[in-house]
Design a protein around this motif. Structure first.
Motif, PDB file in Angstrom:
ATOM      1  N   ALA A 233       0.712  -1.379  -0.039  1.00 49.30           N
ATOM      2  CA  ALA A 233       0.080  -0.072  -0.352  1.00 49.30           C
ATOM      3  C   ALA A 233       0.602   0.701   0.054  1.00 49.30           C
ATOM      4  O   ALA A 233       0.816   2.344  -0.554  1.00 49.30           O
ATOM      5  CB  ALA A 233      -1.188  -0.058   0.914  1.00 49.30           C
ATOM      6  N   SER A 234       2.148   1.621   0.031  1.00 46.81           N
ATOM      7  CA  SER A 234       2.934   2.649   0.529  1.00 46.81           C
ATOM      8  C   SER A 234       3.440   2.993  -0.416  1.00 46.81           C
ATOM      9  O   SER A 234       3.654   3.780  -0.697  1.00 46.81           O
ATOM     10  CB  SER A 234       3.669   1.950   1.454  1.00 46.81           C
ATOM     11  OG  SER A 234       3.349   2.406   3.212  1.00 46.81           O
ATOM     12  N   THR A 235       4.216   1.585  -0.702  1.00 48.91           N
ATOM     13  CA  THR A 235       4.874   1.646  -2.217  1.00 48.91           C
ATOM     14  C   THR A 235       4.037   2.398  -3.565  1.00 48.91           C
ATOM     15  O   THR A 235       4.698   2.903  -4.182  1.00 48.91           O
ATOM     16  CB  THR A 235       5.936   1.051  -2.624  1.00 48.91           C
ATOM     17  OG1 THR A 235       5.038  -0.103  -2.692  1.00 48.91           O
ATOM     18  CG2 THR A 235       6.436   0.654  -2.094  1.00 48.91           C
ATOM     19  N   ILE A 236       2.421   1.772  -3.783  1.00 46.27           N
ATOM     20  CA  ILE A 236       1.663   2.310  -4.702  1.00 46.27           C
ATOM     21  C   ILE A 236       1.248   3.730  -4.424  1.00 46.27           C
ATOM     22  O   ILE A 236       0.997   4.633  -5.311  1.00 46.27           O
ATOM     23  CB  ILE A 236      -0.059   1.333  -3.998  1.00 46.27           C
ATOM     24  CG1 ILE A 236       0.784   0.059  -4.441  1.00 46.27           C
ATOM     25  CG2 ILE A 236      -1.034   1.941  -5.225  1.00 46.27           C
ATOM     26  CD1 ILE A 236      -0.429  -0.998  -4.514  1.00 46.27           C
ATOM     27  N   LYS A 237       0.877   3.899  -3.294  1.00 47.42           N
ATOM     28  CA  LYS A 237       0.440   5.768  -2.732  1.00 47.42           C
ATOM     29  C   LYS A 237       1.517   6.660  -2.944  1.00 47.42           C
ATOM     30  O   LYS A 237       1.237   7.648  -4.037  1.00 47.42           O
ATOM     31  CB  LYS A 237       0.188   5.313  -1.576  1.00 47.42           C
ATOM     32  CG  LYS A 237      -1.736   5.198  -0.723  1.00 47.42           C
ATOM     33  CD  LYS A 237      -1.269   4.990   0.148  1.00 47.42           C
ATOM     34  CE  LYS A 237      -3.348   4.739   0.537  1.00 47.42           C
ATOM     35  NZ  LYS A 237      -3.892   4.824   0.356  1.00 47.42           N
ATOM     36  N   ASP A 238       3.135   6.641  -2.795  1.00 44.43           N
ATOM     37  CA  ASP A 238       3.769   7.003  -2.953  1.00 44.43           C
ATOM     38  C   ASP A 238       4.228   7.134  -4.364  1.00 44.43           C
ATOM     39  O   ASP A 238       4.296   8.332  -5.091  1.00 44.43           O
ATOM     40  CB  ASP A 238       5.493   5.539  -2.671  1.00 44.43           C
ATOM     41  CG  ASP A 238       5.444   6.244  -0.736  1.00 44.43           C
ATOM     42  OD1 ASP A 238       4.237   7.383  -0.033  1.00 44.43           O
ATOM     43  OD2 ASP A 238       6.205   6.198   0.089  1.00 44.43           O
ATOM     44  N   ALA A 239       4.129   6.140  -5.157  1.00 44.15           N
ATOM     45  CA  ALA A 239       3.669   6.306  -6.810  1.00 44.15           C
ATOM     46  C   ALA A 239       3.108   7.162  -7.034  1.00 44.15           C
ATOM     47  O   ALA A 239       3.222   8.618  -8.418  1.00 44.15           O
ATOM     48  CB  ALA A 239       3.803   5.413  -7.476  1.00 44.15           C
TER      49      ALA A 239
END
Length: 341
Positions: A233-239
């Motif tokens: 979830a974090s890397t999806i949102k940071d992208a």
């Protein structure tokens, strides 16, 4: 693209409420196995070998290896997680603990690199970084993590030191979550099978102009009738903070829905690590995260874990679009040649 629209009936589609009192996923080493590990450690120390310098043959574990193979089979083909207790870390310096863990970890599969430096064993501790800053991994902070899988076939975490408070490990079956989505929000499946770009956290190649994965990585795919998951979830949102065009809100809602399901009381399972505990997870079937924590004033009460990522080629039919996880950088996810002797 094959989208599975029938429930997954397999031990890996478990619910936390059913696992909480099940003793089968807790495996305790006995005195004989602990003595065998200590003897193997003494052997590599006499030869001046450190973690990364030796193969499994240099660290003989005939009795423990049988236990590890049963754990490995359960993680790859059964429920997807195991907690192995009793590794002898107490009273040892960190170099000895790393060597011990290296000798154990080689039995799980082929170690792969975890960062720009090419480390095959990562030190998980609070480095005082801001979890909201770009390129900062939540594992380098004391903040609560979001549910995620790691970009390798399996992840193993060894607890060396506990924090003063907090830091509970939480896991949930991504396949049980799939069944919930199928039953109540099947409109999300098309989005989840298509997937999302992920932030590469500074490990981008020339093929990633925005610092994200060049192509979307599926959250779910079905191959040969087997559903697998890749999620962070974090890397999806940071992208979304890096790309010139964002993901529509109704698609990001599918990500938030997975996070909410993972946190649900009946789906998640909690573990309170003790020194010497080793948690082993199948990244294609299990999401993991931890709660926020507070370290003590001295080093003895500063949370410390060591992490292994290992690949086991051929252990599961994986769609090529998700086979490399969500890391495509130059120095991460590379296998160590000849590690599993």
């Amino acid at each position: 693209m094959e989208i599975r629209r029938t429930p997954i009936e397999h031990p890996s589609a478990w619910r936390g409420v059913d696992m909480a009192d099940d003793p089968a996923w807790r495996v305790a080493l006995g005195p004989a196995e602990i003595a065998e590990i200590e003897q193997a450690l003494a052997g590599v120390q006499r030869r001046g070998l450190r973690a990364g310098d030796f193969s499994a043959d240099d660290f003989p574990l005939p009795a423990v290896e049988a236990i590890l193979q049963r754990c490995r089979d359960d993680v790859l083909n059964g429920r997807g997680f195991v907690l192995l207790r009793g590794l002898p870390v107490a009273g040892r310096d960190l170099e000895a603990i790393r060597a011990l863990y290296w000798g154990i970890g080689l039995r799980l599969g082929t170690p792969v690199t975890q960062n720009l430096a090419g480390d095959l064993m990562a030190e998980i501790t609070d480095r005082g970084l801001d979890v909201n800053a770009l390129n900062v991994k939540p594992s380098q902070t004391n903040a609560e993590q979001r549910p995620h899988s790691d970009p390798a076939d399996m992840v193993a975490l060894l607890c060396v030191r506990r924090p003063e408070a907090g830091g509970l490990s939480r896991i949930a079956s991504s396949l049980a979550i799939y069944n919930e989505i199928l039953a109540h929000h099947s409109d999300y499946l098309d989005v989840l099978y298509r997937g999302f770009h992920h932030d590469l956290r500074g490990d981008a190649s020339k093929d990633s102009p925005y610092g994200v994965t060049p192509q979307p990585i599926p959250v779910y795919r079905c191959r040969d009738g087997v559903v697998s998951s890749v999620f962070n979830a974090s890397t999806i949102k940071d992208a979304q903070r890096r790309m010139p065009t964002g993901v529509p809100a109704h698609e990001m809602a599918a990500v938030d829905h997975i996070v909410a399901l993972a946190h649900r009381d009946d789906l998640r399972l909690e573990m309170d690590f003790r020194p010497g505990d080793m948690q082993i997870l199948n990244n294609y079937t299990v999401l993991h995260w931890r709660t926020a924590f507070v370290d003590g004033a001295d080093a003895a009460h500063k949370r410390l874990l060591y992490r292994f990522w290992v690949n086991v080629p051929g252990s599961r039919p994986i769609d090529p679009a998700m086979a490399a996880g969500y890391i495509t950088g130059a120095q991460t996810g590379r296998a160590m040649a000849n590690a599993h002797a």
